[in-house]
Every structure is written in structure tokens, then in C-alpha cells.
Enzyme design. Sequence first.
Site, PDB file in Angstrom:
ATOM      1  N   GLY A   1       1.976-109.280 -15.128  1.00  0.00           N
ATOM      2  CA  GLY A   1       3.430-109.101 -15.300  1.00  0.00           C
ATOM      3  C   GLY A   1       3.982-110.082 -16.313  1.00  0.00           C
ATOM      4  N   ALA A   2       3.258-110.186 -17.447  1.00  0.00           N
ATOM      5  CA  ALA A   2       3.538-111.301 -18.371  1.00  0.00           C
ATOM      6  C   ALA A   2       4.622-111.016 -19.405  1.00  0.00           C
ATOM      7  CB  ALA A   2       2.248-111.710 -19.093  1.00  0.00           C
TER       8      ALA A   2
ATOM      9  N   ASP B   1      -1.391-101.268 -13.842  1.00  0.00           N
ATOM     10  CA  ASP B   1      -0.581-101.507 -12.643  1.00  0.00           C
ATOM     11  C   ASP B   1      -1.449-102.292 -11.663  1.00  0.00           C
ATOM     12  OD1 ASP B   1       0.603-101.255 -10.092  1.00  0.00           O
ATOM     13  OD2 ASP B   1       1.574 -99.379 -10.674  1.00  0.00           O
TER      14      ASP B   1
ATOM     15  N   ASN C   1       1.345-113.236 -11.081  1.00  0.00           N
ATOM     16  CA  ASN C   1       2.801-113.356 -11.186  1.00  0.00           C
ATOM     17  C   ASN C   1       3.547-112.057 -10.899  1.00  0.00           C
ATOM     18  OD1 ASN C   1       5.472-114.382 -12.522  1.00  0.00           O
ATOM     19  ND2 ASN C   1       4.894-112.564 -13.697  1.00  0.00           N
TER      20      ASN C   1
ATOM     21  N   SER D   1       7.310-117.020  -2.885  1.00  0.00           N
ATOM     22  CA  SER D   1       8.771-117.168  -2.955  1.00  0.00           C
ATOM     23  C   SER D   1       9.216-117.997  -1.755  1.00  0.00           C
ATOM     24  CB  SER D   1       9.441-115.793  -2.886  1.00  0.00           C
ATOM     25  OG  SER D   1      10.824-115.946  -2.622  1.00  0.00           O
TER      26      SER D   1
ATOM     27  N   TYR E   1       9.852-107.691   1.105  1.00  0.00           N
ATOM     28  CA  TYR E   1       9.521-108.713   0.104  1.00  0.00           C
ATOM     29  C   TYR E   1       9.056-110.013   0.773  1.00  0.00           C
ATOM     30  CZ  TYR E   1      10.299-111.723  -4.023  1.00  0.00           C
ATOM     31  OH  TYR E   1      10.161-112.599  -5.066  1.00  0.00           O
TER      32      TYR E   1
ATOM     33  N   LYS F   1       5.466-111.926   0.435  1.00  0.00           N
ATOM     34  CA  LYS F   1       5.337-113.288  -0.105  1.00  0.00           C
ATOM     35  C   LYS F   1       4.768-114.261   0.925  1.00  0.00           C
ATOM     36  CE  LYS F   1       6.728-112.386  -4.267  1.00  0.00           C
ATOM     37  NZ  LYS F   1       5.787-112.486  -5.388  1.00  0.00           N
TER      38      LYS F   1
ATOM     39  N   ILE G   1      15.779-117.913  -9.368  1.00  0.00           N
ATOM     40  CA  ILE G   1      15.511-118.109 -10.801  1.00  0.00           C
ATOM     41  C   ILE G   1      16.200-116.989 -11.585  1.00  0.00           C
ATOM     42  CG2 ILE G   1      13.699-118.407 -12.552  1.00  0.00           C
ATOM     43  CD1 ILE G   1      13.487-120.475 -10.252  1.00  0.00           C
TER      44      ILE G   1
HETATM   45  P1  NAI Z   1      10.827-109.770 -13.293  1.00  0.00           P
HETATM   46  O1  NAI Z   1      11.199-108.517 -12.566  1.00  0.00           O
HETATM   47  O2  NAI Z   1      11.726-110.293 -14.343  1.00  0.00           O
HETATM   48  O3  NAI Z   1       9.373-109.623 -13.915  1.00  0.00           O
HETATM   49  C1  NAI Z   1       8.305-109.130 -13.150  1.00  0.00           C
HETATM   50  C2  NAI Z   1       7.238-108.626 -14.084  1.00  0.00           C
HETATM   51  O4  NAI Z   1       6.181-108.055 -13.304  1.00  0.00           O
HETATM   52  C3  NAI Z   1       7.748-107.520 -15.019  1.00  0.00           C
HETATM   53  O5  NAI Z   1       7.243-107.713 -16.306  1.00  0.00           O
HETATM   54  C4  NAI Z   1       7.175-106.261 -14.389  1.00  0.00           C
HETATM   55  O6  NAI Z   1       6.945-105.203 -15.304  1.00  0.00           O
HETATM   56  C5  NAI Z   1       5.852-106.779 -13.830  1.00  0.00           C
HETATM   57  N1  NAI Z   1       5.326-105.905 -12.787  1.00  0.00           N
HETATM   58  C6  NAI Z   1       5.982-105.420 -11.721  1.00  0.00           C
HETATM   59  N2  NAI Z   1       5.174-104.617 -11.026  1.00  0.00           N
HETATM   60  C7  NAI Z   1       3.976-104.598 -11.661  1.00  0.00           C
HETATM   61  C8  NAI Z   1       2.748-103.952 -11.436  1.00  0.00           C
HETATM   62  N3  NAI Z   1       2.594-103.142 -10.386  1.00  0.00           N
HETATM   63  N4  NAI Z   1       1.730-104.163 -12.289  1.00  0.00           N
HETATM   64  C9  NAI Z   1       1.886-104.976 -13.362  1.00  0.00           C
HETATM   65  N5  NAI Z   1       3.038-105.615 -13.637  1.00  0.00           N
HETATM   66  C10 NAI Z   1       4.073-105.418 -12.802  1.00  0.00           C
HETATM   67  O7  NAI Z   1      10.581-110.836 -12.139  1.00  0.00           O
HETATM   68  P2  NAI Z   1      10.518-112.436 -12.208  1.00  0.00           P
HETATM   69  O8  NAI Z   1      11.787-112.946 -11.696  1.00  0.00           O
HETATM   70  O9  NAI Z   1      10.006-112.877 -13.508  1.00  0.00           O
HETATM   71  O10 NAI Z   1       9.415-112.691 -11.065  1.00  0.00           O
HETATM   72  C11 NAI Z   1       8.074-113.078 -11.312  1.00  0.00           C
HETATM   73  C12 NAI Z   1       7.422-113.422  -9.977  1.00  0.00           C
HETATM   74  O11 NAI Z   1       8.142-114.495  -9.365  1.00  0.00           O
HETATM   75  C13 NAI Z   1       7.431-112.273  -8.978  1.00  0.00           C
HETATM   76  O12 NAI Z   1       6.245-112.269  -8.235  1.00  0.00           O
HETATM   77  C14 NAI Z   1       8.607-112.608  -8.097  1.00  0.00           C
HETATM   78  O13 NAI Z   1       8.495-112.033  -6.823  1.00  0.00           O
HETATM   79  C15 NAI Z   1       8.532-114.119  -8.059  1.00  0.00           C
HETATM   80  N6  NAI Z   1       9.784-114.763  -7.707  1.00  0.00           N
HETATM   81  C16 NAI Z   1      10.908-114.629  -8.485  1.00  0.00           C
HETATM   82  C17 NAI Z   1      12.087-115.233  -8.105  1.00  0.00           C
HETATM   83  C18 NAI Z   1      13.344-115.150  -8.903  1.00  0.00           C
HETATM   84  O14 NAI Z   1      14.376-115.692  -8.440  1.00  0.00           O
HETATM   85  N7  NAI Z   1      13.380-114.540 -10.065  1.00  0.00           N
HETATM   86  C19 NAI Z   1      12.175-116.006  -6.849  1.00  0.00           C
HETATM   87  C20 NAI Z   1      10.940-116.083  -6.127  1.00  0.00           C
HETATM   88  C21 NAI Z   1       9.802-115.486  -6.550  1.00  0.00           C
END
Ligand code: NAI
Length: 246
Positions: free
Chosen positions: A11-12, A62, A89, A141, A154, A158, A187
Amino acid sequence: MLKGKNAIVTGATRGIGREIAKKLAALGVNILINYRSNDKEAEELKIELENMGVTALVYKCDISDFDGVQDMINFAKEYFSKIDIMINNAGITKDTLVLRMKKEDFNSVIDVNLKGVFNCIKGITPIMVRQREGNIINLSSVVGIVGNAGQVNYSASKAGVIGMTKSLAKELGGRGIRVNAVAPGFIETDMTYALGDKFKDEAKKSIPLKRLGEAKDVANLVAFLASEESSYITGQVINVDGGMVM
Ligand code: NAI
């Protein structure tokens, strides 16, 4: 020293994953950029990382697809010959109160956030065991620790990641492999964008540091955990949350 190491970041292409990829690349780490759908974003990031002087590969997959993930990890192994760092991630939310939560909302979040991490560790573990070294970092999380109304799916995923991290750290510690989890608080990314300004202002008041986190706050910790500076740390869950949960 991280220079010359090789990492997979799931998910980079945006949010926290993108910052992690950029931070590691800035430290000289070659990156396989995993992404699910947006080819353009992936190609742009690849160019950005290459301009930092590292090798960047893109791989569309995926993470909830077990066979697809094994193919991706084998591709990375063939290209890099060694995989030093695995950053799990990628994650999704499908928030709603349990009274309204459909079984599909629960299953899809578990499929990506929990089974997706399993798919990756299943693929990477034999490679790292053979190397007798490796470093796995899972994005959990704070809600996996304290729970949150509207996030039964969720928070379960987590919390599961935390259990998986600790069990795997115990299995692999003797093989020279460290496994840690990072637990972000609130975040600012696309994931939290939809929550709206009013909600965010309220949230800030309850955070001791009085601000929301930035993706780079998380990336900085990930870089530390990926480096030898943290060589005596494994099986830990480290919060990056401005003091929200303590
Ligand atoms: P985001 O939604 O901005 O980015 C997530 C990325 O993961 C996206 O690029 C998306 O396309 C990719 N993704 C989703 N499902 C996928 C799949 N099945 N296969 C491949 N890629 C996939 O989310 P964010 O905020 O950058 O979150 C990153 C990580 O941090 C996640 O695991 C999230 O649960 C965790 N997190 C985020 C928080 C926040 O406040 N933003 C708080 C706590 C944890």
C-alpha cells in the site's frame, strides 16, 4: 546502516506507506512498491524514488489475494536476491456501528488488514529464515489496543495484527528476524480525510500534543525499527499518537 538494503512496502502509493517508502529510499533502501489499483501514482512514486538514487520496482497486487502475494514476494526475491525489510502497511476501513455493519463490511476489513498481513508474512518468512536475518514491521493502530465505537471490524483486525506480531517475534527471534508493530493514532491521510474538520478539531483537544499526526511521524519510527539502531527491540507495539493512548 540501511543503505543497500531491500524492502517491500505494501500500500505504498499514498498516505503513510508513501512516506515510509520515501523515508527508506532517502536512507538508501531499494523499494518494491506494492499497490492495488492506481498505476499512475505507482509510476510517479517509482520515478521519485529512483531520483533519490535507489532501485524502485512496482508490483500491482491486492494483499488479500494469497497467491498474488506469494508471486509478488517471489518476484522481489528474484530481482533483489535478498529481502531485508517487509513493511505491512496496506489497510482499509469500513466504519459503522455494529447494528448497521454488514457481514461484508466485517469480512473485507479482516481480509485486507489481518489476512493480508498473514499472506505477506507467510511469503516472506521462509526467505528471511534462509537468510537468517530480516525485519518485519506491521502497521496496527491504537484502536487495536483501546477499541473504538464504529470500528468493530477495524479494531479486531488491528488487535489481530498485534497478536500476530508478538507470536511471530517469538517464533523468529532465534533466527535473527525481528518483528514489531507500529500503532498510529490519528494521522492526516486520505483514510482520515473523510472524518471532517469538526471531528478533527475535537480530536486535537483530546491529544496531549494538541495536533494530529503526519505520515512522516510514522515513517520516522518505521525507519528506526528497520535499522540496526533498534537491534534489541522485537515483539513490541509502539504508539505514534501524540500521547493519545498511554
Ligand atoms: P490510506 O488509505 O491513505 O492508504 C492505504 C493504502 O493501502 C492505499 O494506497 C491503498 O490503496 C492501499 N491498500 C488498501 N487495500 C489494499 C489491498 N488490499 N492491497 C494492496 N494495497 C491496499 O491509509 P493510511 O492512513 O496511509 O494508512 C496506512 C496504514 O496505517 C493502514 O494499515 C492503516 O490502517 C494504518 N493506520 C492509519 C491511521 C491514520 O490515522 N491514518 C491510524 C492508525 C493506523
